[in-house]
Design a protein around this motif. Structure first.
Motif, PDB file in Angstrom:
ATOM      1  N   CYS A  55       7.265  26.367  12.695  1.00 12.18           N
ATOM      2  CA  CYS A  55       6.171  27.216  12.196  1.00 12.18           C
ATOM      3  C   CYS A  55       6.577  27.919  10.908  1.00 12.18           C
ATOM      4  CB  CYS A  55       5.788  28.252  13.247  1.00 12.18           C
ATOM      5  SG  CYS A  55       4.886  27.564  14.649  1.00 12.18           S
ATOM      6  N   LEU A  58       6.384  25.324   8.087  1.00 18.34           N
ATOM      7  CA  LEU A  58       5.012  24.971   7.733  1.00 18.34           C
ATOM      8  C   LEU A  58       4.276  26.137   7.090  1.00 18.34           C
ATOM      9  CD1 LEU A  58       3.958  22.891  10.871  1.00 18.34           C
ATOM     10  CD2 LEU A  58       4.590  22.043   8.595  1.00 18.34           C
ATOM     11  N   TYR A  61       5.544  26.374   3.491  1.00 22.62           N
ATOM     12  CA  TYR A  61       5.151  25.181   2.741  1.00 22.62           C
ATOM     13  C   TYR A  61       3.654  25.205   2.417  1.00 22.62           C
ATOM     14  CZ  TYR A  61       5.536  20.311   1.216  1.00 22.62           C
ATOM     15  OH  TYR A  61       5.548  19.157   0.476  1.00 22.62           O
ATOM     16  N   GLY A  62       2.863  25.705   3.343  1.00 25.07           N
ATOM     17  CA  GLY A  62       1.435  25.826   3.086  1.00 25.07           C
ATOM     18  C   GLY A  62       1.136  26.822   1.978  1.00 25.07           C
ATOM     19  N   TRP A  65       1.878  25.230  -1.346  1.00 29.23           N
ATOM     20  CA  TRP A  65       0.836  24.340  -1.836  1.00 29.23           C
ATOM     21  C   TRP A  65      -0.351  25.106  -2.383  1.00 29.23           C
ATOM     22  CZ3 TRP A  65       0.411  19.673  -3.568  1.00 29.23           C
ATOM     23  CH2 TRP A  65       1.371  18.725  -3.216  1.00 29.23           C
ATOM     24  N   SER A 107       9.572  22.494   1.524  1.00 27.84           N
ATOM     25  CA  SER A 107       9.209  22.137   2.894  1.00 27.84           C
ATOM     26  C   SER A 107      10.292  22.553   3.881  1.00 27.84           C
ATOM     27  CB  SER A 107       8.941  20.634   3.001  1.00 27.84           C
ATOM     28  OG  SER A 107      10.138  19.881   2.968  1.00 27.84           O
ATOM     29  N   LEU A 202      -1.946  28.864  10.715  1.00 24.15           N
ATOM     30  CA  LEU A 202      -1.480  27.569  10.216  1.00 24.15           C
ATOM     31  C   LEU A 202      -2.627  26.583  10.043  1.00 24.15           C
ATOM     32  CD1 LEU A 202       1.812  27.168  12.294  1.00 24.15           C
ATOM     33  CD2 LEU A 202       1.611  27.689   9.853  1.00 24.15           C
ATOM     34  N   GLU A 205      -4.676  27.693   6.978  1.00 25.47           N
ATOM     35  CA  GLU A 205      -3.865  27.472   5.781  1.00 25.47           C
ATOM     36  C   GLU A 205      -3.871  26.000   5.376  1.00 25.47           C
ATOM     37  OE1 GLU A 205       0.631  28.749   4.517  1.00 25.47           O
ATOM     38  OE2 GLU A 205       0.371  27.793   6.461  1.00 25.47           O
ATOM     39  N   TRP A 206      -3.606  25.111   6.315  1.00 26.03           N
ATOM     40  CA  TRP A 206      -3.465  23.697   5.983  1.00 26.03           C
ATOM     41  C   TRP A 206      -4.803  22.993   5.806  1.00 26.03           C
ATOM     42  CZ3 TRP A 206       0.369  21.274   3.888  1.00 26.03           C
ATOM     43  CH2 TRP A 206       1.633  21.865   3.953  1.00 26.03           C
ATOM     44  N   VAL A 209      -5.623  23.854   2.242  1.00 24.61           N
ATOM     45  CA  VAL A 209      -4.829  23.026   1.331  1.00 24.61           C
ATOM     46  C   VAL A 209      -5.437  21.629   1.228  1.00 24.61           C
ATOM     47  CG1 VAL A 209      -2.613  21.849   1.025  1.00 24.61           C
ATOM     48  CG2 VAL A 209      -2.662  24.262   1.648  1.00 24.61           C
ATOM     49  N   ALA A 210      -5.736  21.024   2.378  1.00 18.28           N
ATOM     50  CA  ALA A 210      -6.283  19.661   2.397  1.00 18.28           C
ATOM     51  C   ALA A 210      -7.624  19.588   1.666  1.00 18.28           C
ATOM     52  CB  ALA A 210      -6.435  19.188   3.841  1.00 18.28           C
TER      53      ALA A 210
END
Length: 222
Positions: A55, A58, A61-62, A65, A107, A202, A205-206, A209-210
């Motif tokens: 966690c 990630l 890293y998120g 990004w 990462s 999470l 966040e991701w 990003v996507a």
């Protein structure tokens, strides 16, 4: 040689203009090796059920990004990003401010920062004589942020222009405060959130990003 601020020079501007995002001209097999190392680290942590470390990785890293996307948007709108990387310094540029090697390092940076914390993450430094002290997670985040800002200062002074700062007001201090501190606050605090809140953080966040990548890359913004 350490560089503490951008110089606003024509040389820096020309270097940014020559950047070729997602060009495979300098591609080589170190790309695959680095990816394998990252997979090994994450699957090792998952196999050991060290989900908090995963966690942490990630979470940082998120945030990384989101910052890189924001930096690329700034570059698209104003002509120059806050930071950028040169084609000569990498095998592959993902966005104008981040190359493959740098992104893969980030990462893992959250996992590294989290593992450097005391086993008891409730530890508070300088807690004596009635003083509450300072949260070890905050101290860890500030320490890592300072280290990374100084490393970036070195990279900005390399002969192959690993990092390029164009704006005179952008440099080590704003990088330290506005970029790296939030990175490591995420890695050090998110793992200790309540499970439901951590999962929600999470996912949001991701997904963000996507969505940004899927929308902005085809539009040519980043």
């Amino acid at each position: 040689m350490l560089v503490f601020w951008g110089d606003g020079s024509q040389t820096a501007m020309d270097l940014v203009k020559r950047i070729e995002v997602r060009s495979t001209e300098n591609f080589n097999w170190t790309f695959i090796f680095i990816l394998a190392v990252v997979f090994y680290v994450y699957w090792s942590e998952i196999n050991k059920k060290n989900y908090e470390a995963v966690c942490a990785g990630l979470a940082l890293y998120g945030v990384h990004w989101l910052y890189e996307i924001g930096n690329a948007v700034i570059g698209h709108v104003t002509g120059y990003p806050l930071w950028s990387v040169s084609n000569e310094s990498t095998t592959f540029i993902l966005l104008i401010g981040v190359c493959w090697e740098l992104s893969m390092m980030f990462s893992l940076a959250g996992i590294i920062s989290f593992k450097m914390l005391p086993q008891d993450r409730k530890t508070r430094y300088f807690a004596k004589n009635g003083r509450k002290g300072i949260d070890c997670r905050l101290v860890g985040a500030l320490s890592m942020a300072l280290l990374f800002a100084l490393v970036e200062s070195f990279l900005a002074g390399t002969s192959n222009h690993s990092f390029i700062w164009v704006y005179k007001w952008w440099g080590v201090l704003p990088v330290f405060i506005t970029t790296y501190i939030p990175f490591f606050l995420a890695s050090n605090y998110v793992p200790d959130m309540e499970p439901a809140k951590r999962k929600r953080f999470l996912i949001i966040e991701w997904v963000l990003v996507a969505l940004l990548l899927v929308i902005l890359i085809p539009l040519g913004v980043i």
